[in-house]
Design an enzyme around this catalytic site. Structure first.
Site, short mmCIF file in Angstrom:
data_model
loop_
_atom_site.label_atom_id
_atom_site.label_comp_id
_atom_site.label_asym_id
_atom_site.label_seq_id
_atom_site.Cartn_x
_atom_site.Cartn_y
_atom_site.Cartn_z
N GLY A 11 0.78 -1.24 0.00
CA GLY A 11 0.00 0.00 0.00
C GLY A 11 0.81 1.28 0.00
CG ASN A 106 -3.23 -0.21 -12.61
OD1 ASN A 106 -3.09 -0.43 -11.40
ND2 ASN A 106 -2.59 -0.92 -13.53
CG HIS A 108 2.32 -1.60 -15.27
ND1 HIS A 108 1.94 -2.83 -14.79
CD2 HIS A 108 3.33 -1.82 -16.14
CE1 HIS A 108 2.70 -3.76 -15.35
NE2 HIS A 108 3.55 -3.18 -16.17
CG ASP A 144 -0.94 -3.68 -16.84
OD1 ASP A 144 -1.64 -3.19 -15.94
OD2 ASP A 144 -0.21 -4.67 -16.65
#
Ligand code: GRF
Length: 199
Positions: A11, A106, A108, A144
């Site tokens: 996290g 997101n 990555h 992704d």
């Protein structure tokens, strides 16, 4: 914007976002809930320590549909309208993505479209690239692959291991995610085809 952050582990990106919100770097954002699919995710504790409602909704013992339905009902109950995936290790179904179309981000740890999927830093090392980095993108049905919001470049050193490269990228991830989120929350962008352009 009411944010929901989905995690599976450490996290640290979630903490970076929480700290950026608290510092006033993401005006108009409020973190309404952190959800983990793992009961023992360290990030749950880190969120709770910051006074953020944090909930584990385990995948184990539930079908994928049940699991996602529960997550969605928590997100709805907390009036979340923007989701940040931060080390969330599950693929979202088309139905879930549809429910938050264009409102799921997101991060990555590579310069997409290079090295999507698992172990991006290992993939980069094995490929022999001299630079890698991180990418914040909108989530669509493909892994992704959604429109890129922000990227940062990180050099790969000759003596790098997966651990040292990952650590160097992670420092940039934390800054990049906060910047990309601030842009999305501000609404000062437009999407032209796949291109996310600042207004
Ligand atoms: C980060 O490297 C992120 O890019 C990837 O998973 C890792 C999560 O780290 N998707 P953390 O849980 O945010 O510390």
């Amino acid at each position: 914007m009411n944010l929901g952050i989905l995690i599976s582990g450490r996290g640290s990106n979630m903490v970076a976002l929480a700290d950026a919100v608290r510092a006033g770097s993401i005006p108009g954002a409020e973190i309404r809930v952190v959800i983990s699919d793992k009961m023992n995710a360290a990030g749950l504790q880190a969120a709770a320590e910051r006074g953020i409602i944090s909930i584990a909704i385990e995948r184990r013992g539930r079908t994928r549909e049940e699991h996602e339905r529960e997550i969605l009902s928590v997100l709805k109950a907390r009036e979340v309208n923007l989701i940040c995936l931060a080390g969330y290790m599950r693929l979202l179904s088309c139905d879930f993505i549809e429910a938050y179309r264009g409102r799921i981000l997101n991060i990555h740890p590579s310069l997409l479209p290079a090295f999507p999927g698992m172990d991006a830093q290992r993939q980069a090392l094995e490929h022999g690239v001299k630079f890698s980095g991180c990418t914040v993108h909108f989530v669509d049905e493909n892994l992704d692959a959604g429109p890129i919001i922000e990227q940062r470049i990180v050099p790969v050193h000759d003596d790098d291991t997966v651990e040292t490269l990952s650590a160097r990228i992670l420092v940039e991830e934390h800054k990049t995610y906060a910047e990309a989120l601030a842009l999305v929350v501000s609404g000062k962008y437009e999407t032209v085809g796949r291109r996310v352009i600042r207004k």
